[in-house]
Design a protein around this motif. Structure first.
Motif, PDB file in Angstrom:
ATOM      1  N   MET A   1       0.826  -1.207   0.000  1.00 19.56           N
ATOM      2  CA  MET A   1       0.000   0.000   0.000  1.00 19.56           C
ATOM      3  C   MET A   1       0.865   1.264   0.000  1.00 19.56           C
ATOM      4  O   MET A   1       0.532   2.266  -0.640  1.00 19.56           O
ATOM      5  N   ASP A   2       2.000   1.194   0.700  1.00 16.81           N
ATOM      6  CA  ASP A   2       2.940   2.318   0.655  1.00 16.81           C
ATOM      7  C   ASP A   2       3.429   2.532  -0.774  1.00 16.81           C
ATOM      8  O   ASP A   2       3.508   3.662  -1.265  1.00 16.81           O
ATOM      9  N   ARG A   3       3.740   1.437  -1.436  1.00 16.38           N
ATOM     10  CA  ARG A   3       4.251   1.519  -2.805  1.00 16.38           C
ATOM     11  C   ARG A   3       3.172   2.051  -3.757  1.00 16.38           C
ATOM     12  O   ARG A   3       3.469   2.831  -4.679  1.00 16.38           O
ATOM     13  N   LEU A   4       1.955   1.653  -3.537  1.00 11.62           N
ATOM     14  CA  LEU A   4       0.849   2.135  -4.369  1.00 11.62           C
ATOM     15  C   LEU A   4       0.706   3.640  -4.240  1.00 11.62           C
ATOM     16  O   LEU A   4       0.595   4.359  -5.240  1.00 11.62           O
ATOM     17  N   ARG A   5       0.720   4.139  -3.009  1.00 10.48           N
ATOM     18  CA  ARG A   5       0.570   5.586  -2.794  1.00 10.48           C
ATOM     19  C   ARG A   5       1.751   6.360  -3.385  1.00 10.48           C
ATOM     20  O   ARG A   5       1.577   7.440  -3.952  1.00 10.48           O
ATOM     21  N   TYR A   6       2.939   5.781  -3.283  1.00 17.42           N
ATOM     22  CA  TYR A   6       4.122   6.409  -3.885  1.00 17.42           C
ATOM     23  C   TYR A   6       3.959   6.506  -5.402  1.00 17.42           C
ATOM     24  O   TYR A   6       4.238   7.540  -6.015  1.00 17.42           O
ATOM     25  N   SER A   7       3.484   5.427  -6.012  1.00 16.99           N
ATOM     26  CA  SER A   7       3.293   5.406  -7.467  1.00 16.99           C
ATOM     27  C   SER A   7       2.214   6.388  -7.906  1.00 16.99           C
ATOM     28  O   SER A   7       2.351   7.057  -8.938  1.00 16.99           O
ATOM     29  N   VAL A   8       1.134   6.480  -7.136  1.00 16.58           N
ATOM     30  CA  VAL A   8       0.076   7.440  -7.448  1.00 16.58           C
ATOM     31  C   VAL A   8       0.638   8.858  -7.434  1.00 16.58           C
ATOM     32  O   VAL A   8       0.338   9.674  -8.319  1.00 16.58           O
ATOM     33  N   GLY A   9       1.483   9.170  -6.461  1.00 19.13           N
ATOM     34  CA  GLY A   9       2.094  10.492  -6.392  1.00 19.13           C
ATOM     35  C   GLY A   9       2.964  10.792  -7.600  1.00 19.13           C
ATOM     36  O   GLY A   9       2.930  11.904  -8.147  1.00 19.13           O
ATOM     37  N   LEU A  10       3.740   9.798  -8.045  1.00 18.26           N
ATOM     38  CA  LEU A  10       4.602   9.999  -9.212  1.00 18.26           C
ATOM     39  C   LEU A  10       3.778  10.216 -10.479  1.00 18.26           C
ATOM     40  O   LEU A  10       4.108  11.073 -11.311  1.00 18.26           O
ATOM     41  N   VAL A  11       2.711   9.436 -10.639  1.00 17.22           N
ATOM     42  CA  VAL A  11       1.833   9.607 -11.805  1.00 17.22           C
ATOM     43  C   VAL A  11       1.199  10.992 -11.788  1.00 17.22           C
ATOM     44  O   VAL A  11       1.096  11.669 -12.820  1.00 17.22           O
ATOM     45  N   ALA A  12       0.784  11.440 -10.605  1.00 15.12           N
ATOM     46  CA  ALA A  12       0.179  12.771 -10.477  1.00 15.12           C
ATOM     47  C   ALA A  12       1.169  13.859 -10.883  1.00 15.12           C
ATOM     48  O   ALA A  12       0.803  14.825 -11.563  1.00 15.12           O
ATOM     49  N   LYS A  13       2.427  13.697 -10.475  1.00  9.98           N
ATOM     50  CA  LYS A  13       3.445  14.694 -10.833  1.00  9.98           C
ATOM     51  C   LYS A  13       3.699  14.708 -12.332  1.00  9.98           C
ATOM     52  O   LYS A  13       3.818  15.773 -12.952  1.00  9.98           O
ATOM     53  N   HIS A  14       3.779  13.538 -12.927  1.00  8.40           N
ATOM     54  CA  HIS A  14       3.976  13.425 -14.378  1.00  8.40           C
ATOM     55  C   HIS A  14       2.807  14.074 -15.123  1.00  8.40           C
ATOM     56  O   HIS A  14       3.002  14.823 -16.086  1.00  8.40           O
ATOM     57  N   LEU A  15       1.595  13.804 -14.673  1.00  9.26           N
ATOM     58  CA  LEU A  15       0.403  14.359 -15.294  1.00  9.26           C
ATOM     59  C   LEU A  15       0.381  15.880 -15.175  1.00  9.26           C
ATOM     60  O   LEU A  15       0.004  16.589 -16.114  1.00  9.26           O
ATOM     61  N   ASP A  16       0.804  16.390 -14.020  1.00  8.15           N
ATOM     62  CA  ASP A  16       0.822  17.828 -13.793  1.00  8.15           C
ATOM     63  C   ASP A  16       1.763  18.529 -14.774  1.00  8.15           C
ATOM     64  O   ASP A  16       1.453  19.606 -15.287  1.00  8.15           O
ATOM     65  N   VAL A  17       2.910  17.920 -15.050  1.00  3.80           N
ATOM     66  CA  VAL A  17       3.865  18.502 -16.000  1.00  3.80           C
ATOM     67  C   VAL A  17       3.276  18.511 -17.405  1.00  3.80           C
ATOM     68  O   VAL A  17       3.420  19.494 -18.150  1.00  3.80           O
ATOM     69  N   GLN A  18       2.594  17.436 -17.782  1.00  2.68           N
ATOM     70  CA  GLN A  18       1.979  17.385 -19.113  1.00  2.68           C
ATOM     71  C   GLN A  18       0.913  18.467 -19.273  1.00  2.68           C
ATOM     72  O   GLN A  18       0.798  19.098 -20.329  1.00  2.68           O
ATOM     73  N   ILE A  19       0.124  18.682 -18.217  1.00  2.00           N
ATOM     74  CA  ILE A  19      -0.893  19.731 -18.254  1.00  2.00           C
ATOM     75  C   ILE A  19      -0.233  21.090 -18.428  1.00  2.00           C
ATOM     76  O   ILE A  19      -0.677  21.931 -19.217  1.00  2.00           O
ATOM     77  N   ALA A  20       0.840  21.326 -17.660  1.00  2.00           N
ATOM     78  CA  ALA A  20       1.536  22.613 -17.730  1.00  2.00           C
ATOM     79  C   ALA A  20       2.037  22.892 -19.145  1.00  2.00           C
ATOM     80  O   ALA A  20       1.964  24.028 -19.638  1.00  2.00           O
ATOM     81  N   GLN A  21       2.555  21.869 -19.815  1.00  2.00           N
ATOM     82  CA  GLN A  21       3.034  22.058 -21.185  1.00  2.00           C
ATOM     83  C   GLN A  21       1.888  22.322 -22.153  1.00  2.00           C
ATOM     84  O   GLN A  21       2.034  23.089 -23.109  1.00  2.00           O
ATOM     85  N   LEU A  22       0.753  21.714 -21.897  1.00  2.00           N
ATOM     86  CA  LEU A  22      -0.395  21.869 -22.792  1.00  2.00           C
ATOM     87  C   LEU A  22      -0.973  23.278 -22.736  1.00  2.00           C
ATOM     88  O   LEU A  22      -1.454  23.798 -23.749  1.00  2.00           O
ATOM     89  N   VAL A  23      -0.932  23.914 -21.576  1.00  2.00           N
ATOM     90  CA  VAL A  23      -1.578  25.225 -21.416  1.00  2.00           C
ATOM     91  C   VAL A  23      -0.605  26.390 -21.607  1.00  2.00           C
ATOM     92  O   VAL A  23      -1.017  27.550 -21.553  1.00  2.00           O
ATOM     93  N   THR A  24       0.674  26.102 -21.850  1.00  3.17           N
ATOM     94  CA  THR A  24       1.691  27.143 -21.989  1.00  3.17           C
ATOM     95  C   THR A  24       2.074  27.293 -23.451  1.00  3.17           C
ATOM     96  O   THR A  24       2.563  26.338 -24.066  1.00  3.17           O
TER      97      THR A  24
END
Length: 203
Positions: A1-24
């Motif tokens: 479960m610790d590993r799952l939450r860690y992975s969710v955080g990494l995916v969220a960070k990756h997604l956030d960067v993609q969004i930033a590039q899309l709107v800039t």
């Protein structure tokens, strides 16, 4: 479960960067700043609110991705058990983390809907992008538009003026249907999930 939450955080960070590039504009290859639909309206923020929403969720998920077992280890049974796994605590946090991640994914999907509408206008002078999308992507796009009840139009993108829709309601509807097995959105994303799983097993 610790590993799952860690992975969710990494995916969220990756997604956030993609969004930033899309709107800039510097990175979006010709799309308008913040994916604004109607540039003639005096005050229009496009998807800026959606991006800020997702951007505030991302560090929250990174925080929730921290290990419980590594940082907060406890002893049990009068020290007979050297380390308590804290599995239940971690599982409860993981359930919450996944629930919040659904909000982040819903926000990103709505931003992408606006993005492909605007890209379609640049390529073929219509805001209807369906014939430019792959079969899997088109099904996801169509499912979202149907769920939020915003019809696909040739003369307007998903968001034209800021005051024409309730984006919080759209986020809630999209997030809810990401895991609703009976929804068209859930069914539309299954081929992508299966492909990711098959690719992982093949390696």
């Amino acid at each position: 479960m610790d590993r799952l939450r860690y992975s969710v955080g990494l995916v969220a960070k990756h997604l956030d960067v993609q969004i930033a590039q899309l709107v800039t504009p510097e990175f979006s290859n010709g799309l308008p700043d913040c994916l604004i639909g109607n540039p003639q309206r005096e005050v229009n923020m496009g998807v800026k609110g959606l991006q800020l929403c997702g951007n505030s969720i991302m560090p929250y998920l990174l925080f929730y991705g921290q290990s419980i077992a590594d940082k907060y280890a406890t002893h049990a049974e009068q020290y007979n058990q050297n380390i308590n796994s804290l599995g239940q605590t971690s599982a409860n946090l993981a359930r919450h983390s996944v629930s919040v991640m659904k909000q982040h994914l819903a926000t990103a999907l709505l931003i992408c809907v606006q993005g492909v509408d605007l890209r379609s206008k640049l390529i073929q002078n219509t805001y209807d992008p369906r014939n430019l999308l792959s079969e899997q992507t088109r099904q996801i796009y169509q499912a979202i538009r149907d769920l939020i009840q915003v019809p696909i139009r040739q003369d307007k993108p998903y968001i034209w003026n800021d005051n024409e829709q309730s984006l919080d309601e759209h986020i809630a509807i999209t997030a809810q249907n990401l895991t609703n097995e009976g929804s068209s959105l859930f069914k539309a994303i299954q081929p992508t999930f299966r492909q990711l799983i098959d690719d992982r097993h093949s390696h």
